[in-house]
Design a protein around this motif. Structure first.
Motif, PDB file in Angstrom:
ATOM      1  N   ARG B  24       0.841  -1.198   0.000  1.00  0.00           N
ATOM      2  CA  ARG B  24       0.000   0.000   0.000  1.00  0.00           C
ATOM      3  C   ARG B  24       0.872   1.242   0.000  1.00  0.00           C
ATOM      4  NH1 ARG B  24      -5.060  -1.400   0.863  1.00  0.00           N
ATOM      5  NH2 ARG B  24      -5.361  -3.324   2.021  1.00  0.00           N
ATOM      6  N   HIS B  25       0.335   2.306  -0.537  1.00  0.00           N
ATOM      7  CA  HIS B  25       0.988   3.621  -0.506  1.00  0.00           C
ATOM      8  C   HIS B  25       2.439   3.517  -0.925  1.00  0.00           C
ATOM      9  CE1 HIS B  25      -2.607   5.167   1.326  1.00  0.00           C
ATOM     10  NE2 HIS B  25      -2.541   4.235   2.244  1.00  0.00           N
ATOM     11  N   LEU B  26       2.660   2.924  -2.083  1.00  0.00           N
ATOM     12  CA  LEU B  26       4.027   2.798  -2.574  1.00  0.00           C
ATOM     13  C   LEU B  26       4.494   4.146  -3.093  1.00  0.00           C
ATOM     14  CD1 LEU B  26       3.454  -0.492  -4.534  1.00  0.00           C
ATOM     15  CD2 LEU B  26       4.794  -0.268  -2.470  1.00  0.00           C
ATOM     16  N   PRO B  27       5.747   4.509  -2.817  1.00  0.00           N
ATOM     17  CA  PRO B  27       6.253   5.763  -3.381  1.00  0.00           C
ATOM     18  C   PRO B  27       6.655   5.576  -4.844  1.00  0.00           C
ATOM     19  CG  PRO B  27       7.930   4.703  -2.053  1.00  0.00           C
ATOM     20  CD  PRO B  27       6.716   3.817  -1.985  1.00  0.00           C
ATOM     21  N   ASN B  28       6.566   6.648  -5.591  1.00  0.00           N
ATOM     22  CA  ASN B  28       6.942   6.571  -7.001  1.00  0.00           C
ATOM     23  C   ASN B  28       8.401   6.188  -7.148  1.00  0.00           C
ATOM     24  OD1 ASN B  28       7.355   6.871  -9.693  1.00  0.00           O
ATOM     25  ND2 ASN B  28       6.776   9.018  -9.811  1.00  0.00           N
ATOM     26  N   ARG B  29       9.267   6.864  -6.432  1.00  0.00           N
ATOM     27  CA  ARG B  29      10.693   6.532  -6.466  1.00  0.00           C
ATOM     28  C   ARG B  29      11.165   6.275  -5.042  1.00  0.00           C
ATOM     29  NH1 ARG B  29       9.844   6.560 -11.115  1.00  0.00           N
ATOM     30  NH2 ARG B  29      11.156   7.183 -12.864  1.00  0.00           N
ATOM     31  N   GLY B  30      12.116   5.392  -4.902  1.00  0.00           N
ATOM     32  CA  GLY B  30      12.689   5.135  -3.594  1.00  0.00           C
ATOM     33  C   GLY B  30      11.851   4.169  -2.788  1.00  0.00           C
ATOM     34  N   GLY B  31      12.215   4.013  -1.541  1.00  0.00           N
ATOM     35  CA  GLY B  31      11.532   3.038  -0.699  1.00  0.00           C
ATOM     36  C   GLY B  31      12.405   1.824  -0.485  1.00  0.00           C
ATOM     37  N   ALA B  32      11.785   0.793   0.047  1.00  0.00           N
ATOM     38  CA  ALA B  32      12.553  -0.394   0.431  1.00  0.00           C
ATOM     39  C   ALA B  32      13.155  -1.056  -0.803  1.00  0.00           C
ATOM     40  CB  ALA B  32      11.643  -1.368   1.165  1.00  0.00           C
ATOM     41  N   VAL B  33      14.463  -1.283  -0.753  1.00  0.00           N
ATOM     42  CA  VAL B  33      15.163  -1.936  -1.864  1.00  0.00           C
ATOM     43  C   VAL B  33      15.204  -3.433  -1.590  1.00  0.00           C
ATOM     44  CG1 VAL B  33      17.256  -1.930  -3.246  1.00  0.00           C
ATOM     45  CG2 VAL B  33      16.589   0.112  -2.017  1.00  0.00           C
TER      46      VAL B  33
END
Lengths: 438, 235
Positions: B24-33
């Motif tokens: 849910r609420h995934l960011p467009n760029r970045g976040g958990a790799v």
């Protein structure tokens, strides 16, 4: 790990030979119902080795048992398949190319037409992919409605699979029972979205329509009465000597092979690999539902049948839970980028009218990016890979077709089996040529 | 009379794998790799060009010629175990300057990970449209790579049977999913129809099928004559 069959193989055949294939020896039923089997006739020791006498035959592309326009070139040694070369592409329509010239919402009708037994499930899958690309969160009611749609579509697809496979193998009655129930699901869909086969039920950010009044009662009625038919078909087929004899030990894929060949769905699970996208990479809150992932042990046609039968029951279970928790509230998200203003406002309010016009004529634009959303379609892992360059039309719309990959293993599966078993093995893959050729 | 299933799980998620949930609420760029991206960088350094996380999905751009060993390592390493190839495809952008990307979607069933590998093929006129095959690692790549070749003309070096798959073997119009291929094809409707009817693919066996079965001599006289005249020709 237990290797005992859930059904005693001795019903109908005289057990398995060293290769794990059923012996086809005559049976005698004694008084009191016990069955004895005669030993199969010994192989002729001086059987002539007819070298170089292999025969090529074409199965398809116009053959009722190839489920569409599939052409298999079979190299036969007597009646045994030595090699199978599949040819596909007769139904190639270029969906992916067309998708590059359409706005996201305009692609949805094309998703109906690829795997046409799972059309509403494809609609949902595409909408999920597009929503990830747009960064939209859907409403709780929409989530549950879509889940109901997916499970209904799984029931349709498995029933068609069951019916047509019965026809292929030579049973006619279960076909009628299965198609009668399928008709009931289509009636539900028709009341909801107005179409039976080509549903186009979703939109990016929501659904084309909310369910009509009284629909849930009909669904509840279906959920209550449907398992009876599954049990009846189960009773007719699962221990049926002919059915067992024609499915056990055919087209075996081991667990490692199945994973390596990229099989998915019931094909993979029948081989003993408990991979289900719904559970391992969940979407639509599947992780909050209580259901089991049925797994086979032998990876043959019979286990695929058992897995699909159990999935019918599990789908009914999921449907019952979803029906119980369907929340009230809006169906469409309130994201102004994709959702049209209400008709009354578009007709009376200048800004809404402009917004409506721009939405329809130019289409919503997702940000730069890409998304791959996979769902568990009845055939396996169905993935939609979309790439956006910031315009209103996708740069690339890729369908990851489960039955395409499943079918690619047919050469391995039919090798060494009889020509008549090719039909059963091909049926067990559950192919839809619309999806394979796209 | 519900059949009972004995659940054997040789390939699926390890018991200590984290319980997955709907993203849910995934960011467009970045976040958990995806942790595999760091492992790949540590192991292959120069072979890994860059890593992007888009909508929560990790894309690793790798060097074209090292793809084979990278995928092999991902498949074999006990802490990665990417044993499942979901998809092989390609992307051509509308901007003709932008490189063509070949995309592999891999899954690790034991660790429930999903990884996208990409190879960029520059449009500089020097880089050939060629990538190494992963067929020797995943048998499922067979048809996926054939389709990618059929639609984009990307050659998978080392693939044992790289033929067209959706279009017929005599198809001469090019590669349909390339951006320079018009939506309606290169020829008029009438010409396309004429070619399609003339192709008559059911009447042919490919050379491969004939040599395998040694059945050439059994074919009808007329058909042998046609085939000998080179009519079968794939390439």
């Amino acid at each position: 790990m237990s290797t005992k069959r859930t059904v005693d193989v001795a019903i109908g055949t005289s057990g398995l030979d060293e290769q794990g294939r059923p012996r086809r020896a005559p049976l005698t039923v004694n008084e009191g119902g016990t069955v004895t089997t005669l030993e199969p006739p010994p192989a002729l020791e001086d059987a002539l080795e007819l070298e170089g006498e292999h025969m090529l035959i074409n199965l398809g592309p116009q053959h009722p048992a190839t489920h569409g326009v599939l052409r298999l070139v079979l190299e036969l040694d007597g009646e045994t398949v030595v090699r199978c070369i599949p040819h596909i592409g007769y139904l190639h329509c270029g969906f992916e190319k067309i998708g590059e010239y359409r706005q996201y919402n305009q692609v949805i009708p094309w998703t109906d037409r690829e795997d046409y037994l799972n059309s509403i499930g494809n609609n949902v899958a595409f909408a999920l992919g597009a929503e990830r690309l747009f960064g939209i969160e859907i409403t709780p009611r929409c989530t549950v409605l879509r889940l109901i749609a997916m499970e209904l579509s799984r029931i349709i697809s498995h029933l068609v699979w069951l019916g047509t496979t019965c026809i292929d193998i030579g049973a006619f009655t279960p076909f009628l029972w299965a198609f009668e129930q399928r008709e009931r699901v289509y009636e539900l869909l028709e009341r909801w979205v107005g179409a039976r086969l080509t549903t186009s039920a979703t939109r990016v950010g929501g659904m084309a329509a909310d369910i009509p009044a009284g629909w849930m009662d009909q669904l509840q009625h279906f959920i209550k009465t449907f398992p009876k038919t599954v049990d009846e078909i189960d009773r007719v087929l699962t221990t049926n000597g002919i059915w067992v004899g024609r499915t056990v030990g055919l087209g075996v894929m081991s667990a490692d092979e199945a994973v390596n060949y990229g099989l998915s769905g019931p094909m993979l699970r029948a081989s003993g690999v408990a991979f289900d996208v719904r559970r391992d990479f969940p979407y639509l809150d599947y992780e909050t539902y209580d259901f089991e992932v049925p797994v086979g042990t032998h990876g043959d046609v019979y286990d695929r049948y058992l897995v699909r039968m159990e999935e019918l029951r599990q789908s009914t279970r999921i449907l019952a839970q979803a029906a119980a928790r369907l929340p009230d509230g809006p169906v469409d998200s309130d994201d102004h980028r994709v959702v049209l203003p209400p008709k009354s406002k578009a007709m009376s309010d200048m800004e809404s009218m402009i917004h409506h016009f721009k939405q329809v004529m130019e289409g919503p634009r997702p940000p730069l990016g890409e998304s791959y959303v996979a769902v568990e379609s009845p055939k396996g892992e169905k993935g939609y890979y979309m790439v956006s360059d910031g315009t209103a039309k996708p740069v690339r719309w890729r369908i990851r077709p489960p039955s395409f990959v499943n079918l690619s293993a047919i050469g391995k599966m039919v090798e060494g089996h009889l020509l008549s078993d090719v039909i059963a093995i091909n049926a067990s893959i559950d192919i839809v040529m619309g999806e394979i050729d796209r | 009379m519900s059949a009972s299933f004995s659940v054997v799980i040789p390939g699926s998620a390890a018991p200590d794998a984290p319980a997955p949930a709907t993203p849910r609420h995934l960011p467009n760029r970045g976040g958990a790799v995806n942790p595999s991206a760091d492992a790949l960088r540590a192991r292959f350094q120069g072979g890994i060009l860059r890593v992007e996380v888009i909508w929560g999905e990790t894309s690793v751009y790798v060097e074209r010629l090292r793809l084979g060993e990278i995928v092999q390592w991902l498949h074999d390493d006990p802490s990665e175990r990417y044993d499942y190839l979901s998809d092989v495809t390609a992307v051509e952008y509308r901007d003709p300057e932008q490189p063509i990307e070949v995309v592999w979607h891999l899954r690790s069933l034991p660790y429930r990970r999903f990884l996208r590998l990409k190879v960029e093929l520059a449009r500089d006129g020097k880089t050939p449209l060629e990538v190494p095959t992963v067929w020797s690692i995943y048998k499922g790549a067979d048809w996926l790579e054939r389709e990618c070749y059929d639609m984009f003309g990307i050659r998978f070096v080392g693939h044992p049977d790289l033929r067209r798959i959706l279009m017929w073997e005599q198809y001469r119009e090019g590669f349909p999913l390339r951006k320079d291929f018009p939506l309606r094809g290169r020829f008029s409707r009438a010409e396309q129809l004429r070619q399609a009817l003339a192709a008559n693919p059911e009447a042919r066996y490919s050379m491969e099928e004939l040599t395998v079965a040694q059945a050439f001599e059994d074919l009808p006289e007329a058909m042998r004559k046609r085939l000998k005249g080179g009519e079968r020709t794939g390439e």
